[in-house]
Design an enzyme around this catalytic site. Structure first.
Site, mmCIF file in Angstrom:
data_model
loop_
_atom_site.group_PDB
_atom_site.id
_atom_site.type_symbol
_atom_site.label_atom_id
_atom_site.label_comp_id
_atom_site.label_asym_id
_atom_site.label_seq_id
_atom_site.Cartn_x
_atom_site.Cartn_y
_atom_site.Cartn_z
ATOM 1 N N LEU A 18 0.827 -1.202 0.000
ATOM 2 C CA LEU A 18 0.000 0.000 0.000
ATOM 3 C C LEU A 18 0.862 1.253 0.000
ATOM 4 O O LEU A 18 0.560 2.230 -0.702
ATOM 5 C CB LEU A 18 -0.930 0.002 1.216
ATOM 6 C CG LEU A 18 -1.874 1.204 1.323
ATOM 7 C CD1 LEU A 18 -2.760 1.326 0.097
ATOM 8 C CD2 LEU A 18 -2.721 1.103 2.585
ATOM 9 N N HIS A 703 4.825 17.232 6.693
ATOM 10 C CA HIS A 703 4.065 16.070 6.256
ATOM 11 C C HIS A 703 3.177 16.389 5.057
ATOM 12 O O HIS A 703 2.407 15.536 4.614
ATOM 13 C CB HIS A 703 3.226 15.519 7.410
ATOM 14 C CG HIS A 703 4.057 14.916 8.496
ATOM 15 N ND1 HIS A 703 4.486 15.642 9.573
ATOM 16 C CD2 HIS A 703 4.582 13.674 8.645
ATOM 17 C CE1 HIS A 703 5.224 14.864 10.354
ATOM 18 N NE2 HIS A 703 5.294 13.670 9.813
#
Length: 763
Positions: A18, A703
């Site tokens: 993933l 992030h």
């Protein structure tokens, strides 16, 4: 017959499929259809791996975060993304990370990105969720498409599906009202959508729904207790059976409340909440299921199956089919398959269980309960041998370390002078400008770095070649920082695979996996080292790299270390002694490194404690004990240096306002914290608390791929200066830059340095 079920399964794949698919999609290298197909493939595989269970979780798979999934299911989208066109998955990624994939941005206004959702830790874990956003006008509108698609896939595969949802009260509690309004006022609107969702699932033939309410293991005031009663008395009219799941802690005084909510079953963490079991057996109405989490879903040690059977066999006899057994919580927090570990030390491997092995343990327990221990006598005997061997192993116990721990007293944790006396000495040595700029430690882990590390591990690159490659990357980082005009530099951590694993690899008492990956958030995975024994530091771990970096510049170069509390909290930790003892062992080892760095002439040493709050107990009544030994451990590590050595620490992506006094007790000269996603909200603590030392509120959200503007950074720092005297403020990113690209880092830091110069000019 005891029923087996699972609360959730790792979604990343045994080989991090993933992660790689997400990153490929975000870069525009693969299509949305390919990403979705990978999701279908992973779900199918994971359900097949759980086929021995009586009930299997469905809906626990997420492309980024299960809380964000629920926000989209409930139609609770931040206003800033509601009008974007295109596929819903791209809007989902905009909330998660500020933008979606390259080439997938069809709305002109979004191409520069939007503000990503705030991210923080899921209770006391290292898993990060996207914080739901509310205001007084928030409305909810059901979109059950994601869950229904997964349910249809599961049915087609013959899965006995148990859909999984975060419960309404916990969902409200973990979100934030952006306008300061009362979140609980939204409960009636929220319950209407939950009712519609549960009825929709019932129409699909669903019998049981797992509804997670970990908030029940925290201290609740009367309003939140009332919210639970209100919520579940309304939801009892739905046509599905609800299994109310709690985990991570003890119910204690909430036991009566939990036992008497109108649900069909209650799951509790019977490892952390073992003391809850006996009272619940008397409190729980006879028609209700009691699910016991008897296998640790957050650590990787084998379960002592015989010991578990000793205490649950009488319960099984009493409850019969009303007893369910499961892991304590979702297995999201452990790696997938121990059988992948072909290089792990054989003895240590024999002590461990990953997600699939935990499900095997669950099957053994169920067979023993339903058919008698003799039906699984070989499995029980093998398990007992492994458990006994671990406890008796001389590799676990080091008398010298235990003797050093016994001699600890308060003197090791004290600096020679207080901050007020240290600060001018440090200022004279470092000669920094106002609003000094720095970064948190790491710079991008480039393809060249990863390639060299891979070659070194496989033996195709010798140690000299690897060292030369890492020095070249360090030199690049130093050169870039010099060009940017940063004031205090870092060496970039090219040689480090991970901020915890790197140190664990050089400490005795640790072991390391190849495939022990766990999701931290989105595509970010970590591989926690395995702390199995007493800790020692055989030799210096960072000094040579920092000395090399310092030789390349006249500016101060930070020594970069991970602190003992973070190493502890981000490891799989031994469970045969108190965590405080392991933490103090780590503190003594890292203290030696601090003193060696100082001896080598390093003037600034950063000791990261990103996970300090993560280890905080979920009940405030238990905070003091944890904070006492956690802060003491940091001080043991940091406070052996002379006054002129400046000690930094760093914390990120957690709420710190309620422990700010303890953070001050760490007595670090400078603390850097995450504040950009919360728009400096984390600095509200300083309205009422006079923080005595220096602080660097993060102004660059690392992030997200979005690049902060100079003006935005200036604005954030001006907000900070309203609470902290400008003379004690630093300018820095939120966190390390390891996961970003140089093409993002350079312009972002250029703007950060320019902002600092603007602030100096108007100061």
């Amino acid at each position: 017959m005891a029923i087996t079920h699972n609360l959730g399964f790792p979604r990343i794949g045994a080989k991090r499929e993933l992660k790689f698919a997400l990153e490929s999609y975000w870069k525009g290298e693969s299509t949305r259809d390919e990403l979705k197909a990978l999701g279908v493939q992973l779900r199918s595989r994971h359900w097949a791996q759980q086929s021995a269970l009586d009930l299997t979780p469905v809906g626990d798979f997420a492309f980024y975060d299960q809380v964000l999934d629920l926000s989209f299911t409930l139609g609770n989208l931040p206003e800033r993304v509601r009008d974007f066109h295109g596929d819903a998955l791209d809007n989902y990624f905009r909330v998660a990370r500020g933008r979606s994939a390259e080439g997938a941005e069809h709305h002109a206004a979004c191409c520069g990105g939007v503000a990503a959702g705030e991210m923080t830790k899921w209770f006391d874990t290292n898993y990060h969720y996207i914080v739901p956003e509310f205001n007084a006008q928030t409305e909810f509108k059901l979109d059950a498409s994601r869950l229904l698609e997964q349910l249809a896939e599961a049915k087609a595969q013959g899965v006995m599906a148990k859909p999984v949802l975060v419960g309404p009260v916990t969902y409200l509690a973990i979100g934030k009202a952006k306008d300061g309004s009362d979140k609980l006022a939204l409960l009636p609107r929220l319950l209407a959508v939950y009712t519609e969702l549960l009825d929709t699932l019932a129409a699909q033939g669903v019998e049981w729904v797992q509804i997670d309410e970990p908030l029940l293991v925290t201290e609740l005031d009367a309003d939140w207790q009332h919210a639970f009663n209100t919520a579940y008395h309304q939801l009892k009219s739905c046509s599905v059976k609800l299994l109310l799941a709690t985990y991570f802690g003890q119910l204690l005084e909430n036991g009566y409340l939990a036992a008497n909510l109108p649900v069909a079953g209650l799951h509790i963490d019977a490892i952390n909440g073992r003391e809850d079991v006996a009272p619940l057996l008397n409190l729980l109405p006879s028609h209700k299921v009691l699910s016991l989490g008897v296998i640790n879903g957050r650590n990787i040690w084998k379960t002592d199956l015989s010991a578990v059977l000793d205490w649950i066999e009488p319960i099984a006899e009493r409850l019969g089919e009303k007893l369910w057994i499961a892991p304590t919580c979702s297995l999201l927090h452990v790696p997938v398959d121990l059988n992948s570990e072909v290089k792990l030390d054989g003895e240590i491997k024999s002590w461990l269980a990953y997600a699939l092995q935990k499900l095997d343990e669950l099957k053994v327990l169920a067979t023993a309960l339903n058919q008698g221990r003799n039906a699984v006598k070989d499995a029980l005997a093998e398990n007992q041998r492994a458990v006994a061997a671990r406890h008796a192993s001389p590799r676990v116990h080091n008398p010298t370390v235990k003797a050093a721990l016994a001699k600890l007293d308060g003197t090791l944790g004290r600096r020679k002078s207080g901050y007020a006396l240290r600060a001018p000495v440090q200022a004279a040595r470092l000669k920094l400008p106002a609003f000094p700029t720095t970064t948190i430690g790491s710079f991008p882990q480039t393809a060249e770095i990863r390639h060299a590390r891979s070659q070194f591990k496989t033996g195709s690159l010798d140690e000299a070649g690897y060292k030369a490659a890492m020095q070249a990357e360090i030199a690049r980082s130093v050169l870039e920082q010099e060009a940017l005009g940063l004031d205090v530099l870092v060496h970039g951590e090219a040689e480090r695979n991970d901020m915890v694993e790197y140190f664990g690899e050089q400490l005795e008492g640790y072991a390391f996996s190849q495939f022990g990956w766990v999701q931290s958030y989105g595509s970010r995975c970590v591989k926690p080292p395995i702390l199995f024994g007493d800790i020692t530091r055989p030799k210096a771990m960072t000094v040579e790299w920092i000395q090399y970096a310092q030789s390349l510049t006249a500016k101060p170069m930070k020594g970069m270390l991970t602190g003992p509390v973070t190493i502890l909290n981000w490891s799989f930790v031994r469970d045969d002694q108190p965590r405080s003892a392991s933490c103090k062992q780590l503190a003594l080892a890292i203290r030696q490194e601090v003193l060696d760095l100082e001896k080598a002439g390093v003037s600034v040493i950063q000791i990261d404690e990103a996970a300090l709050r993560e280890g905080l107990p979920l009940r405030k009544a238990q905070w003091k004990d944890y904070l006492d030994w956690a802060i003491e451990s940091f001080r043991i590590t940091a406070n052996g240096v002379h006054d002129e050595t400046q000690i930094h620490t760093h914390m990120c992506y957690s709420e710190f306002n309620d422990i700010i006094a303890s953070i001050a007790e760490m007595d670090a000269d400078v603390i850097t914290i995450e504040t950009s996603r919360s728009d400096m909200e984390l600095l509200d603590a300083f309205d009422d608390f006079s923080y005595p030392n220096e602080i660097g509120p993060g102004v660059y959200d690392i992030h997200s791929p979005n690049i902060p503007t100079q003006e935005h950074i200036v604005q954030l720092m001006k907000k900070a200066a309203e609470r902290i005297p400008a003379g004690r403020l630093w300018v820095n990113p939120d966190c390390g830059l390891k996961t970003r690209q140089w093409t993002e880092v350079v312009p972002a830091l250029t703007n950060m340095v320019a902002a600092a110069r603007t602030l100096r000019s108007v100061a």
